[in-house]
Motif scaffolding. Sequence first.
Motif, short mmCIF file in Angstrom:
data_model
loop_
_atom_site.label_atom_id
_atom_site.label_comp_id
_atom_site.label_asym_id
_atom_site.label_seq_id
_atom_site.Cartn_x
_atom_site.Cartn_y
_atom_site.Cartn_z
N VAL A 125 0.86 -1.19 0.00
CA VAL A 125 0.00 0.00 0.00
C VAL A 125 0.90 1.24 0.00
O VAL A 125 2.05 1.17 0.42
N PRO A 126 0.38 2.37 -0.46
CA PRO A 126 1.19 3.61 -0.45
C PRO A 126 1.62 3.96 0.98
O PRO A 126 0.89 3.68 1.94
N THR A 128 1.48 6.60 2.56
CA THR A 128 0.50 7.45 3.25
C THR A 128 -0.62 6.62 3.88
O THR A 128 -1.33 7.10 4.77
N GLN A 129 -0.79 5.36 3.43
CA GLN A 129 -1.82 4.49 3.99
C GLN A 129 -1.24 3.45 4.97
O GLN A 129 -1.93 2.57 5.43
N ARG A 130 0.03 3.60 5.27
CA ARG A 130 0.70 2.62 6.14
C ARG A 130 0.14 2.70 7.56
O ARG A 130 0.05 3.77 8.16
N ARG A 131 -0.26 1.57 8.08
CA ARG A 131 -0.73 1.48 9.45
C ARG A 131 -0.48 0.08 9.97
O ARG A 131 -0.38 -0.89 9.21
N LYS A 132 -0.40 -0.03 11.28
CA LYS A 132 -0.17 -1.31 11.92
C LYS A 132 -1.37 -2.22 11.66
O LYS A 132 -2.52 -1.82 11.84
N LEU A 133 -1.10 -3.45 11.23
CA LEU A 133 -2.16 -4.41 10.94
C LEU A 133 -2.53 -5.21 12.18
O LEU A 133 -1.68 -5.56 13.00
N GLN A 134 -3.81 -5.50 12.32
CA GLN A 134 -4.27 -6.38 13.39
C GLN A 134 -4.00 -7.83 13.02
O GLN A 134 -4.12 -8.21 11.84
N ILE A 135 -3.65 -8.63 14.00
CA ILE A 135 -3.55 -10.09 13.82
C ILE A 135 -4.68 -10.71 14.61
O ILE A 135 -4.72 -10.63 15.84
N LEU A 136 -5.64 -11.30 13.90
CA LEU A 136 -6.81 -11.88 14.54
C LEU A 136 -6.91 -13.36 14.19
O LEU A 136 -6.30 -13.83 13.22
N SER A 137 -7.67 -14.10 14.98
CA SER A 137 -7.98 -15.48 14.62
C SER A 137 -9.25 -15.48 13.79
O SER A 137 -10.15 -14.67 14.00
N THR A 138 -9.36 -16.41 12.84
CA THR A 138 -10.56 -16.48 12.01
C THR A 138 -11.77 -16.87 12.84
O THR A 138 -12.89 -16.55 12.50
N PRO A 159 -7.10 -8.66 8.68
CA PRO A 159 -8.24 -8.14 7.91
C PRO A 159 -7.90 -7.01 6.96
O PRO A 159 -8.62 -6.80 5.99
N HIS A 160 -6.82 -6.26 7.21
CA HIS A 160 -6.50 -5.12 6.35
C HIS A 160 -5.28 -5.36 5.47
O HIS A 160 -4.78 -4.42 4.84
N LEU A 161 -4.80 -6.60 5.41
CA LEU A 161 -3.69 -6.93 4.52
C LEU A 161 -4.21 -7.05 3.09
O LEU A 161 -5.13 -7.81 2.82
N SER A 162 -3.61 -6.30 2.17
CA SER A 162 -4.07 -6.35 0.78
C SER A 162 -3.51 -7.58 0.07
O SER A 162 -2.37 -8.00 0.31
N THR A 163 -4.32 -8.19 -0.79
CA THR A 163 -3.89 -9.29 -1.64
C THR A 163 -4.12 -8.89 -3.09
O THR A 163 -5.08 -8.18 -3.41
N HIS A 164 -3.24 -9.37 -3.97
CA HIS A 164 -3.26 -8.92 -5.35
C HIS A 164 -3.14 -10.12 -6.29
O HIS A 164 -2.16 -10.88 -6.20
N VAL A 180 9.49 -3.88 -1.99
CA VAL A 180 10.90 -3.79 -1.58
C VAL A 180 11.28 -2.34 -1.28
O VAL A 180 11.99 -2.06 -0.32
N ARG A 181 10.79 -1.42 -2.10
CA ARG A 181 11.10 0.00 -1.88
C ARG A 181 10.50 0.52 -0.58
O ARG A 181 11.04 1.45 0.03
N HIS A 182 9.41 -0.09 -0.13
CA HIS A 182 8.74 0.37 1.09
C HIS A 182 9.29 -0.28 2.35
O HIS A 182 8.92 0.13 3.45
#
Length: 305
Positions: A125-126, A128-138, A159-164, A180-182
């Motif tokens: 993600v850019p 500017t949208q960087r934030r700490k991700l939550q780790i949850l159980s399903t 829940p907020h990890l992007s997949t492509h 890699v740049r980020h």
Amino acid sequence: MATTSTSTSTARVRVIARLRPPLPGEVCDDGQTQHYPFHSAYTPHDTSAALFTRDVLPLLNNVLGGSTVTIFAYGVTSSGKTHTMQGEDGIIGMVVDELFKGGGELDISMSYLELYLDAPYDLLVPPTQRRKLQILSTVSRGTNPNPKNTTFGHTIHLPHLSTHPISSVAEFHTLYQRGVRHRSTGATLLNSGSSRSHAVLTFYVGAKGKLHLLDLAGSENNNLTGNDPQRMRESAAINTSLSALGQVVGALNEKSGGSGARIPYRSSNLTRLLSDALGGTSLALLIVCLAPGIKFRGDLVRSVK
């Protein structure tokens, strides 16, 4: 220092060793010999392609069959981990080439995150949208796993990890280079571009297969790195999480040998994140990268143990 190659068929995590070539001007070990058991061992003269063919390629069949496989490089800063995983002839590139060998017929998606100060952040993600991700159980999430196989694990969910979705090697490299740049890096006395985070690249293959490729930040001896206070803070988080990972790997292999060892997954966010990837019927390959310099002797011994 020499290593020997042995086989432990019951081990849950295969552990192999790779010794990098000496750097220009590097004063190397004086030839003391000690023996440590590994499933495979690679000298400075062995290529990444040889390692891939012998120890990585067989695991890809498990991924295609719907299993979860984790491959990670471990070792002191400047031992060749990033070269092994990300280099021109690195494992990541060879894995991608193999996955798309059939012309992109597989349904493949990817995610890429880093654990900085033991907190996960999305690298795709850019900034500017960087934030700490939550780790949850399903289970606590209260929903079924995503039917498209883009949930990070069976019991672990970000829940907020992007997949492509990716359909070619070129598409992969475009996304990967962005990540890699980020990634968080910084200068130390041992490495001008030292990784200050653990990076987790994940491929979601077909209906169930998952492949996690980890470039772990190097364990650090602050007497050698010359770290400032911020680097010291990063170093403490890196070393703590690597120690937790070592304890988990040891407990898993003890358990596979018949012991009732408890697996300390919650010792760090790194091990919690990988609890699905290392437990159950999942397979893992740990590449211990070793530096031949005399100044790394203590770190080398700690790594192989």
